[in-house]
Design a protein around this motif. Structure first.
Motif, PDB file in Angstrom:
ATOM      1  N   VAL A   1      12.201  -0.081   3.595  1.00  0.00           N
ATOM      2  CA  VAL A   1      10.734  -0.195   3.325  1.00  0.00           C
ATOM      3  C   VAL A   1       9.845   0.209   4.581  1.00  0.00           C
ATOM      4  O   VAL A   1       8.880   0.905   4.470  1.00  0.00           O
ATOM      5  CB  VAL A   1      10.700  -1.819   3.548  1.00  0.00           C
ATOM      6  CG1 VAL A   1       9.242  -2.215   3.052  1.00  0.00           C
ATOM      7  CG2 VAL A   1      11.729  -2.358   2.304  1.00  0.00           C
ATOM      8  N   THR A   2      10.151   0.047   5.743  1.00  0.00           N
ATOM      9  CA  THR A   2       9.526   0.260   6.816  1.00  0.00           C
ATOM     10  C   THR A   2       9.125   1.744   7.121  1.00  0.00           C
ATOM     11  O   THR A   2       8.441   2.507   7.441  1.00  0.00           O
ATOM     12  CB  THR A   2       9.673  -0.126   8.406  1.00  0.00           C
ATOM     13  OG1 THR A   2       9.906  -1.633   8.111  1.00  0.00           O
ATOM     14  CG2 THR A   2       9.013   0.311   9.456  1.00  0.00           C
TER      15      THR A   2
ATOM     16  N   LEU B   1       6.694   3.505   4.615  1.00  0.00           N
ATOM     17  CA  LEU B   1       5.483   3.041   5.054  1.00  0.00           C
ATOM     18  C   LEU B   1       5.140   4.079   5.954  1.00  0.00           C
ATOM     19  O   LEU B   1       4.182   4.389   6.278  1.00  0.00           O
ATOM     20  CB  LEU B   1       5.282   1.588   5.344  1.00  0.00           C
ATOM     21  CG  LEU B   1       4.106   1.027   6.145  1.00  0.00           C
ATOM     22  CD1 LEU B   1       2.788   1.383   4.897  1.00  0.00           C
ATOM     23  CD2 LEU B   1       3.942  -0.272   6.438  1.00  0.00           C
TER      24      LEU B   1
ATOM     25  N   SER C   1      -1.024  -6.142  -3.603  1.00  0.00           N
ATOM     26  CA  SER C   1      -0.014  -6.418  -2.644  1.00  0.00           C
ATOM     27  C   SER C   1       1.434  -6.282  -3.397  1.00  0.00           C
ATOM     28  O   SER C   1       1.576  -6.307  -4.408  1.00  0.00           O
ATOM     29  CB  SER C   1      -0.092  -7.618  -1.774  1.00  0.00           C
ATOM     30  OG  SER C   1       0.113  -8.806  -2.778  1.00  0.00           O
TER      31      SER C   1
ATOM     32  N   TYR D   1       5.797  -5.212  -3.374  1.00  0.00           N
ATOM     33  CA  TYR D   1       6.773  -4.004  -2.799  1.00  0.00           C
ATOM     34  C   TYR D   1       7.881  -3.718  -3.854  1.00  0.00           C
ATOM     35  O   TYR D   1       8.370  -4.718  -4.434  1.00  0.00           O
ATOM     36  CB  TYR D   1       7.473  -4.277  -1.389  1.00  0.00           C
ATOM     37  CG  TYR D   1       8.255  -3.028  -1.088  1.00  0.00           C
ATOM     38  CD1 TYR D   1       7.954  -2.021  -1.041  1.00  0.00           C
ATOM     39  CD2 TYR D   1       9.684  -3.469  -1.471  1.00  0.00           C
ATOM     40  CE1 TYR D   1       9.019  -1.005  -0.654  1.00  0.00           C
ATOM     41  CE2 TYR D   1      10.622  -2.462  -1.093  1.00  0.00           C
ATOM     42  CZ  TYR D   1      10.524  -1.066  -0.686  1.00  0.00           C
ATOM     43  OH  TYR D   1      11.205  -0.153  -0.438  1.00  0.00           O
TER      44      TYR D   1
ATOM     45  N   SER E   1       6.422   2.097  -6.661  1.00  0.00           N
ATOM     46  CA  SER E   1       6.608   1.831  -5.251  1.00  0.00           C
ATOM     47  C   SER E   1       5.453   2.665  -4.481  1.00  0.00           C
ATOM     48  O   SER E   1       4.765   2.230  -3.335  1.00  0.00           O
ATOM     49  CB  SER E   1       7.843   2.506  -4.918  1.00  0.00           C
ATOM     50  OG  SER E   1       8.279   2.397  -3.403  1.00  0.00           O
TER      51      SER E   1
ATOM     52  N   MET F   1       2.371   1.144  -1.987  1.00  0.00           N
ATOM     53  CA  MET F   1       2.323   1.582  -0.764  1.00  0.00           C
ATOM     54  C   MET F   1       1.288   2.168  -0.318  1.00  0.00           C
ATOM     55  O   MET F   1       0.894   2.558   0.905  1.00  0.00           O
ATOM     56  CB  MET F   1       3.557   2.349  -0.314  1.00  0.00           C
ATOM     57  CG  MET F   1       4.801   1.660  -0.163  1.00  0.00           C
ATOM     58  SD  MET F   1       4.830   0.650   1.600  1.00  0.00           S
ATOM     59  CE  MET F   1       6.426   0.153   1.587  1.00  0.00           C
TER      60      MET F   1
ATOM     61  N   GLU G   1       1.812  -5.053   7.379  1.00  0.00           N
ATOM     62  CA  GLU G   1       2.913  -5.706   6.432  1.00  0.00           C
ATOM     63  C   GLU G   1       2.468  -7.027   5.846  1.00  0.00           C
ATOM     64  O   GLU G   1       2.874  -7.501   4.626  1.00  0.00           O
ATOM     65  CB  GLU G   1       4.045  -5.754   7.283  1.00  0.00           C
ATOM     66  CG  GLU G   1       4.916  -4.097   7.307  1.00  0.00           C
ATOM     67  CD  GLU G   1       5.992  -4.112   8.038  1.00  0.00           C
ATOM     68  OE1 GLU G   1       6.752  -3.110   8.401  1.00  0.00           O
ATOM     69  OE2 GLU G   1       6.585  -5.257   8.441  1.00  0.00           O
TER      70      GLU G   1
ATOM     71  N   VAL H   1       4.337  -6.621   2.390  1.00  0.00           N
ATOM     72  CA  VAL H   1       5.373  -5.622   2.855  1.00  0.00           C
ATOM     73  C   VAL H   1       6.801  -5.908   3.419  1.00  0.00           C
ATOM     74  O   VAL H   1       6.441  -6.405   4.656  1.00  0.00           O
ATOM     75  CB  VAL H   1       4.869  -4.246   3.234  1.00  0.00           C
ATOM     76  CG1 VAL H   1       5.802  -3.186   3.487  1.00  0.00           C
ATOM     77  CG2 VAL H   1       3.598  -3.843   2.524  1.00  0.00           C
TER      78      VAL H   1
ATOM     79  N   GLY I   1       8.936  -5.358   5.569  1.00  0.00           N
ATOM     80  CA  GLY I   1       9.272  -4.440   6.314  1.00  0.00           C
ATOM     81  C   GLY I   1      10.183  -5.003   7.839  1.00  0.00           C
ATOM     82  O   GLY I   1      10.122  -6.290   7.868  1.00  0.00           O
TER      83      GLY I   1
END
Length: 318
Positions: free
Chosen positions: A97-98, A101, A165, A167, A177, A181, A258, A263, A265
């Motif tokens: 996830v991170t 991003l 918002s 994810y 996705s 993002m 986040e 998100v 992350g």
């Protein structure tokens, strides 16, 4: 090259060892008893003491640290105190996830900063230069949380173009996705692009004053050839340094961004784990961040020699 890599690998091991000591020490001085958090306020002192023995919390700190390091070297960061899930499993869920991003944010930053910096430096004193400088100052000055909320209000609430918002993993729905993002990546990317634009403009202006650049113009080379073929490559060196540090910061988790865009992350994970005293998760996540920072700096050093052959990886110049 080989000797440089071996030296850096040795240095990485030393740094990670020191980081592990710092992380373990800081986590263990935080208030709160993990055993009490697991059992709850209704647990008896005997139950708490029994669980502390089972978790090894009654052992001396040096023994706890040694046991933890041995497990980490085997890829075992322990289990989460909250739900007994393996920390490695939790990290494997949060890292993609991170990482997504981070990559998207960096892509938008480079896409904006490189053209803006080049135009600003090559058109110094013009409206293009002033516009680029204004953008850079605005991007650095505007707080990320305000920019993120502004994006939600404009593109999600007012125009309805983007979801506000959430994810969805890339493997589950690639298009959805990327759509989710887009705003968080722009929120981070615009701020980074502003910093890189200022850095590239300053660096490029300095390079354009060099003798070899004036020689290129004297030989009749076109401005495009001089700027892109000769000046830009040297001007990018300080920009890469800043980019590497910023990218490492993103892997640490842009907590505010986040949170605004929901998100899930690494940033959110670390904050939540600290608040709930989930020490194994905090230790595992911070160790990963430290490793990511060291690894990125390692690749940045190698990239220096690619951009400028005069830079030797041994630390001197040819």
């Amino acid at each position: 090259m080989v000797s440089f890599i071996l030296r850096r690998l040795g240095l990485m091991i030393v740094i990670l060892f020191l980081v592990s000591i710092i992380i373990f020490s800081l986590v263990n001085v935080l208030p709160g008893d993990p055993a009490l958090l697991v059992l709850g306020q209704e647990a008896t002192p005997d139950q708490i003491e029994a669980l502390r023995d089972e978790m090894g919390l009654n052992d001396p700190l040096i023994v706890q640290y040694f046991n933890w390091v041995v497990d980490v070297l085997q890829g075992d960061f322990g289990n989460s105190i909250r739900d007994n899930t393996a920390v490695t499993t939790i990290l494997m869920q949060k890292i993609p996830v991170t990482l997504e991003l981070t990559v998207l944010s960096f892509f938008f930053a480079i896409l904006i900063a490189i053209p803006a910096g080049i135009i600003s430096a090559s058109r110094k004193g013009t409206a293009w230069d002033y516009s680029s400088t204004l953008f850079a100052l605005s991007g650095v000055s505007v707080p990320p949380f305000f920019l993120g909320i502004l994006f939600i209000f404009i593109f999600a609430v007012t125009l309805g173009w983007l979801p506000p918002s959430g994810y969805v993993p890339l493997t589950e729905d690639f298009g959805r996705s990327l759509l989710l993002m887009l705003m968080p990546a722009l929120t981070i990317g615009i701020r980074l692009s502003a910093e890189l634009t200022r850095m590239l403009r300053s660096s490029l202006l300095e390079v354009l004053q060099s003798d070899y650049i004036r020689t290129g113009y004297a030989k009749g080379l076109l401005e495009k050839s001089v700027v892109f073929g000769h000046a830009l490559r040297n001007a990018l060196i300080p920009v890469i340094t800043v980019s590497g540090l910023q990218m490492a910061t993103f892997l640490g988790g842009a907590v505010i961004t986040e949170t605004i865009f929901s998100v899930p992350g690494l940033g959110q994970l670390v904050v939540t784990s600290i608040l709930t005293r989930d020490f194994p998760v905090v230790q595992g996540a911070v160790m990963f961040m430290a490793f990511a920072v060291i690894l990125i700096n390692f690749f940045v050093d190698i990239l220096y020699s690619v951009l400028d052959p005069r830079i030797k990886l041994s630390g001197g110049t040819k």
